[in-house]
Design an enzyme around this catalytic site. Structure first.
Site, mmCIF file in Angstrom:
data_model
loop_
_atom_site.group_PDB
_atom_site.id
_atom_site.type_symbol
_atom_site.label_atom_id
_atom_site.label_comp_id
_atom_site.label_asym_id
_atom_site.label_seq_id
_atom_site.Cartn_x
_atom_site.Cartn_y
_atom_site.Cartn_z
ATOM 1 C CG ASN A 1 12.492 -23.082 5.827
ATOM 2 O OD1 ASN A 1 11.977 -24.062 6.359
ATOM 3 N ND2 ASN A 1 12.865 -22.020 6.516
ATOM 4 C CE LYS B 1 11.680 -25.937 8.946
ATOM 5 N NZ LYS B 1 12.112 -24.530 9.067
ATOM 6 C CD GLU C 1 10.464 -23.194 12.393
ATOM 7 O OE1 GLU C 1 11.192 -23.033 11.395
ATOM 8 O OE2 GLU C 1 10.694 -22.693 13.502
ATOM 9 C CE LYS D 1 16.913 -26.282 14.350
ATOM 10 N NZ LYS D 1 16.242 -24.969 14.334
ATOM 11 C CG ASP E 1 15.475 -22.394 16.893
ATOM 12 O OD1 ASP E 1 16.405 -22.986 16.320
ATOM 13 O OD2 ASP E 1 14.793 -21.509 16.354
ATOM 14 C CD GLU F 1 17.680 -18.215 14.038
ATOM 15 O OE1 GLU F 1 18.168 -19.282 13.625
ATOM 16 O OE2 GLU F 1 16.459 -18.030 14.137
ATOM 17 C CD1 TRP G 1 6.946 -19.771 16.887
ATOM 18 C CD2 TRP G 1 5.729 -19.114 15.141
ATOM 19 N NE1 TRP G 1 7.158 -20.682 15.874
ATOM 20 C CE2 TRP G 1 6.421 -20.299 14.780
ATOM 21 C CE3 TRP G 1 4.903 -18.523 14.187
ATOM 22 C CZ2 TRP G 1 6.304 -20.896 13.524
ATOM 23 C CZ3 TRP G 1 4.791 -19.114 12.926
ATOM 24 C CH2 TRP G 1 5.488 -20.287 12.606
HETATM 25 O O1 GCW Z 1 15.205 -21.272 14.352
HETATM 26 C C1 GCW Z 1 14.519 -21.475 13.238
HETATM 27 C C2 GCW Z 1 14.974 -20.388 12.347
HETATM 28 C C3 GCW Z 1 14.472 -20.616 10.966
HETATM 29 C C4 GCW Z 1 14.975 -21.975 10.511
HETATM 30 C C5 GCW Z 1 14.464 -23.031 11.481
HETATM 31 C C6 GCW Z 1 14.984 -24.421 11.131
HETATM 32 C C7 GCW Z 1 15.547 -22.675 8.312
HETATM 33 O O2 GCW Z 1 14.514 -19.167 12.879
HETATM 34 O O3 GCW Z 1 14.965 -19.585 10.160
HETATM 35 O O4 GCW Z 1 14.572 -22.258 9.213
HETATM 36 O O5 GCW Z 1 14.894 -22.730 12.757
HETATM 37 O O6 GCW Z 1 15.995 -24.799 11.676
HETATM 38 O O7 GCW Z 1 14.367 -25.088 10.333
#
Ligand code: GCW
Length: 700
Positions: A209, A286, A290, A359, A364, A392, A544
């Site tokens: 971000n 990115k 989001e 990922k 997530d 996280e 969310w």
């Molecule tokens: O899981 C989410 C996280 C965000 C993160 C996002 C991502 C950096 O909660 O904090 O942002 O993934 O991977 O882009």
């Protein structure tokens, strides 16, 4: 006083300091095994450097410091071994068996030779030799050749210009932007040493971000200063970029990737960067994810955006890592499917300098996810895998979770891509480029480091950084072997204690899953992501909330992703689908990922879904007491400060595991309408009590 005696006293003093964890696994304390020390000492009477490059000097430096500590004797560094024997020679060599960055340890003509095709290879070899000694392995196991299986082995830091770290639980950012470029914190070098000891060769220093600020001259100077510290350790810096930077800092009217002025802006910016950082690694992006802007804002594709940056990087040895973490706010869609829906058609349309970064799982970083379907589906595009080292969703820095088993579980998953036979198309083989013959291969770990003195907050979380790095180099290493190495290097050599701690680490992830998200539950939603809040049902977008993921109702629990539901399973190859498609055969760890299962359904364990869930929640939470006992049992073998630190965190973990268990069972019970099965006892607090606890934890 005789100098040997003085040295002995000094070492004794050094070893008796409380261990604050700063030295990580590079401890270099005197080894307690006299015969072993003797053998190594005989082979380490000098270190000869065949050339004076900064990286070879760094290797010699490290060996000198390491051997002095481990063997308790000074080892001189000399320019040329001549006819001397009994020393260590650092040298570049062209051996056939060596890949770029690979190393060879061998015994030749009375010397120990550390050879590499590149300077960095020699450095990795030096660390390997030190590791050999730190883990008390005999010298007789040489010769040994080791090549990395993946080319780009990176940490991703989600660090912001104001010093905060997104999803960081170990203090503030390591990078002191306000002091840079003038002051170089000595810690930057130790960071580089730790990474180089694992073979990590790149670091993305800022959050995905991203702030456009990182592409201004002011910040590029700061990043360039970091690069000067990392360079001798074979570590290249990369930047996350804010896609509309040409507008925000460039004054252009658009950031449309097909606009010639925008392309020129990126080409010029890239040139400027390489002027300051000649070995700059490239960009991580990115975009349209989001809320982050991206090429779709201009009706362009991810490929258009990525290829524009690749074009800017063309004159240089840099790459684009374009993230596939995308999902739209569509109430009818399944977030699970979003990435392949957006990226599938783009397979084969990316510039050769682009790697798509995926990922490990489709949602997530949950404590357990099936592997992302992209790995089996996008065969024409090199795919990097992104793991999250920072915890996280895994208890921040208070819960002890050894992550290697999670990494391995994903890497060893079979995609059966291209109709391959079993074992031939694992995620690891997709990622290392071997399955699809890609020239580029990469792996990224979202770092768990911060300004805490011990780097990772939880002392045991250092093992996750370590394990990520070791697997990035060689994904065939076992979780247990890595844990054993780490414990030996970091905590103790006492064999019983090593075994006990390794055993504890090996079970920790499964225990966490049991009290957190058993049987394939997941729990993302918007927020801090600490405790499960299964009741969370309000948010600016449906995906969310928590209820979006677990789909609880009076009939059952879980997300139907078969053909009767979202049909996300259709994104996998038929063989994979077969494994997960049938609720009666689906392995229990993945059950609720793919099926909405009735409360009363009998599972393969002989229990109903409800009873099985309760069993997992309760035994999971109880197992934390077992972890505490295991830890208590190794007390005599562990530094007291470190012991107390971990013991305290385990006590918190125990308290929270019970809390999280209670959150789930109290929330689910009115849907299941069944008692908590014996021998477990109903929580002695109410759902309202638990919710209040969560609220308190989220107060700012
Ligand atoms: O899981 C989410 C996280 C965000 C993160 C996002 C991502 C950096 O909660 O904090 O942002 O993934 O991977 O882009």
């Amino acid at each position: 006083m005789h100098y040997r005696y003085l040295l002995f006293l000094l070492l004794l003093a050094a070893n008796s300091y409380a261990d604050d964890g700063y030295r990580l696994w590079l401890k270099y304390d005197l080894i307690n095994d006299a015969p072993q020390r003797e053998t190594y000492s005989r082979s380490a009477q000098f270190i000869a450097l065949t050339s004076n490059t900064p990286t070879l000097k760094a290797a010699a430096d490290e060996l000198q410091t390491g051997l002095q500590g481990l063997l308790g004797k000074p080892v001189p560094v000399i320019a040329n071994a001549g006819n001397r024997t009994g020393g260590i020679i650092l040298t570049i060599r062209k051996a056939q068996a060596l890949a770029k960055d690979g190393y060879q340890l061998s015994r030749e003509k009375g010397n120990l030779v550390i050879g590499g095709k590149t300077d960095a290879g020699v450095l990795y070899g030096a660390f390997a030799l030190l590791r050999q000694l730190q883990t008390l392995q005999p010298l007789e196991t040489l010769p040994r050749t080791s090549n990395p299986k993946i080319q780009y082995r990176l940490l991703n830091h989600w660090d912001n210009p104001n010093g905060s770290v997104e999803r960081g639980y170990a203090g503030e950012s390591l990078w002191k932007w306000y002091e840079l470029p003038e002051r170089l914190d000595p810690r930057y070098r130790d960071y580089a040493r730790a990474n180089a000891s694992l073979g990590i060769n790149g670091t993305v220093v800022n959050n995905v971000n991203a702030s456009a600020r990182f592409l201004t001259r002011e910040y590029l100077d700061k990043v360039a200063a970091l690069a000067t510290v990392f360079r001798p350790y074979g570590i290249r810096v990369y930047l996350s970029v804010y896609f509309p930077a040409p507008k925000v800092i460039g004054g252009l009217k658009t950031a449309d990737p097909l606009d010639p002025e925008v392309r020129k802006w990126w080409a010029d910016k890239t040139k400027e960067i390489y002027g300051l950082i000649p070995d700059f690694g490239g960009y991580l992006v990115k975009a349209n994810s989001e809320g982050e802007p991206g090429p779709q804002d201009y009706n362009r594709t991810h490929a258009d955006g990525a290829n524009m940056l690749a074009e800017a990087l063309k004159p240089y040895d840099g790459i684009v890592m374009w993230r596939a973490f995308v999902y739209k706010a569509d109430p009818k869609a399944d977030r699970f499917k979003a990435a392949l829906e957006e990226f599938g058609d783009l397979d084969g349309k990316f510039d050769p300098k682009v790697i798509v970064q995926v990922k490990n799982g489709p949602i997530d970083f949950q404590p357990r996810e099936p592997f992302s379907p992209l790995f089996g589906a996008m065969t024409k595009t090199p795919l990097s895998i992104e793991f999250q080292i920072t915890q996280e969703y895994m208890g921040f820095a208070t819960h002890l979770v050894y992550e290697a088993p999670l990494f391995k579980e994903c890497l060893e998953s079979d995609t059966y891509a291209k109709g391959s036979p079993p074992g031939a198309a694992t995620v690891a083989k997709v990622v290392d480029g071997s399955l699809n013959n890609h020239a580029l291969s990469a792996i990224a770990g979202v770092a768990n480091t911060g300004s805490d003195r011990n780097w990772t907050g939880h002392p045991m979380a250092q093992a996750n950084w370590y394990a990520f790095g070791r697997l990035a180099w060689d994904h065939t290493l076992t979780s247990e072997a890595i844990a054993t190495e780490w414990v030996n290097m970091t905590l103790t050599h006492e064999p019983k204690a090593v075994k006990q701690i390794t055993g504890l680490m090996m079970r920790s992830r499964e225990i966490y899953v049991d009290y957190n998200t058993p049987l394939g539950l997941s729990r993302p939603w918007t927020g801090v992501h600490f405790a499960p809040e299964p009741w969370q049902n309000k948010s600016s977008r449906p995906d969310w909330t928590a209820i979006y993921y677990h789909r609880v109702d009076s009939i059952g629990l879980g997300f139907d992703r078969t053909a009767t539901g979202s049909n996300a399973l259709a994104q996998y190859t038929p063989k994979v689908r077969q494994v997960w498609d049938n609720a009666d055969q689906c392995p229990l760890p993945y059950l609720l990922w793919f099926h909405h299962v009735p409360w009363t359904k009998k599972l393969s364990t002989g229990r109903t879904l409800w009873d099985e869930l309760c069993t997992r929640f309760y035994t999971g939470a109880d197992s934390v007491s077992w972890m505490q006992q295991q830890w208590a049992g190794v007390k005599p073998a562990i530094d007291p400060e470190l012991f107390a630190n971990v013991a305290g965190r385990l006590a918190t973990q125990r308290k929270e595991a019970i809390w999280w268990r209670d959150a789930w069972v109290l929330y689910l019970q009115p849907f299941a309408r069944q008692p908590i099965p014996a021998p477990f006892k109903k929580p002695d607090r109410s759902l309202e009590d638990v919710k209040r606890l969560v609220d308190i934890y989220q107060l700012r």
